[in-house]
Design an enzyme around this catalytic site. Sequence first.
Site, PDB file in Angstrom:
ATOM      1  N   HIS A 214       0.861  -1.179   0.000  1.00  0.00           N
ATOM      2  CA  HIS A 214       0.000   0.000   0.000  1.00  0.00           C
ATOM      3  C   HIS A 214       0.899   1.231   0.000  1.00  0.00           C
ATOM      4  CE1 HIS A 214      -3.063  -2.903   0.972  1.00  0.00           C
ATOM      5  NE2 HIS A 214      -2.462  -3.201   2.104  1.00  0.00           N
TER       6      HIS A 214
ATOM      7  N   GLU B 142      -2.023  -0.906   8.456  1.00  0.00           N
ATOM      8  CA  GLU B 142      -2.899  -1.918   9.045  1.00  0.00           C
ATOM      9  C   GLU B 142      -2.159  -2.735  10.089  1.00  0.00           C
ATOM     10  OE1 GLU B 142      -3.306  -5.467   6.091  1.00  0.00           O
ATOM     11  OE2 GLU B 142      -2.923  -3.709   4.860  1.00  0.00           O
TER      12      GLU B 142
ATOM     13  N   HIS C 238       4.054  -7.149   1.705  1.00  0.00           N
ATOM     14  CA  HIS C 238       3.505  -8.166   2.602  1.00  0.00           C
ATOM     15  C   HIS C 238       2.592  -9.140   1.864  1.00  0.00           C
ATOM     16  CE1 HIS C 238       0.474  -4.928   2.510  1.00  0.00           C
ATOM     17  NE2 HIS C 238      -0.420  -5.885   2.690  1.00  0.00           N
TER      18      HIS C 238
ATOM     19  N   ARG D 197      -0.687  -4.999  -6.321  1.00  0.00           N
ATOM     20  CA  ARG D 197      -0.229  -6.384  -6.333  1.00  0.00           C
ATOM     21  C   ARG D 197       1.074  -6.447  -7.132  1.00  0.00           C
ATOM     22  NH1 ARG D 197      -4.314  -8.686  -9.008  1.00  0.00           N
ATOM     23  NH2 ARG D 197      -5.580  -8.901  -7.151  1.00  0.00           N
TER      24      ARG D 197
END
Length: 218
Positions: free
Chosen positions: A8, A24, A82, A102
């Site tokens: 992100h 997150e 991640h 992605r």
Amino acid sequence: ERLSVQVHPPARVARALNGEPKTEMWYVADTYLDADIFAGLNAGVGREDFERALREGKVSEKIHHIAMKPGDTFFIPSGRIHAIGAGNVIVEVQQNSDTTYRVFDWNRLGLDGKPRQLHIDESMQSIDFGDIEPTVTQPSGETLAQCEHFVVEKWDLKTPRPAFEEGKFAVFTMLSGEAECGGARFKPGDFFLVPASQADPVVKPVNGGVTLLRTTIP
């Protein structure tokens, strides 16, 4: 199955790409067999190494691999590459965002027999190449994760406790036991939000102790 390898964008990069940043955290509620995650880069891996691995389909050799167990917490700031591995039941608390890039999908094909879309250029702009071999987050008392976007605590209750102290709403995630709040009962796997206007904002354990996560906005 493993999820795709993602990133992100940090706030400054997100603005340039017309995307949204997302920080997150993951709380591992349960695991099955050899559960794992991938986060950050292995020691010695730089941008050129990573770009070469992308061309050769060997990104999995460059990403830091971590075994997980129930109760582990992991923090994912924007910019950290991640992927969630197989065998995890994870509670994810995140900054509100719809932007995910992605970068690698384990050389798999999608349901249509074709590789899924990747976002290589955006990912390369977003990855923090100084993020080397991060570790599981250690709790500070009840606090599992704290940043400018959210605070996540783990409560082990044997007696009633106010859902909040400052008139702010709180979101709860049930992990074990049974709890009552606002005239409703909740069991493991349930989520409930206690609004700031709640007349009786008290979380009460039912039939013994209860373990839950509380998420608030600082």
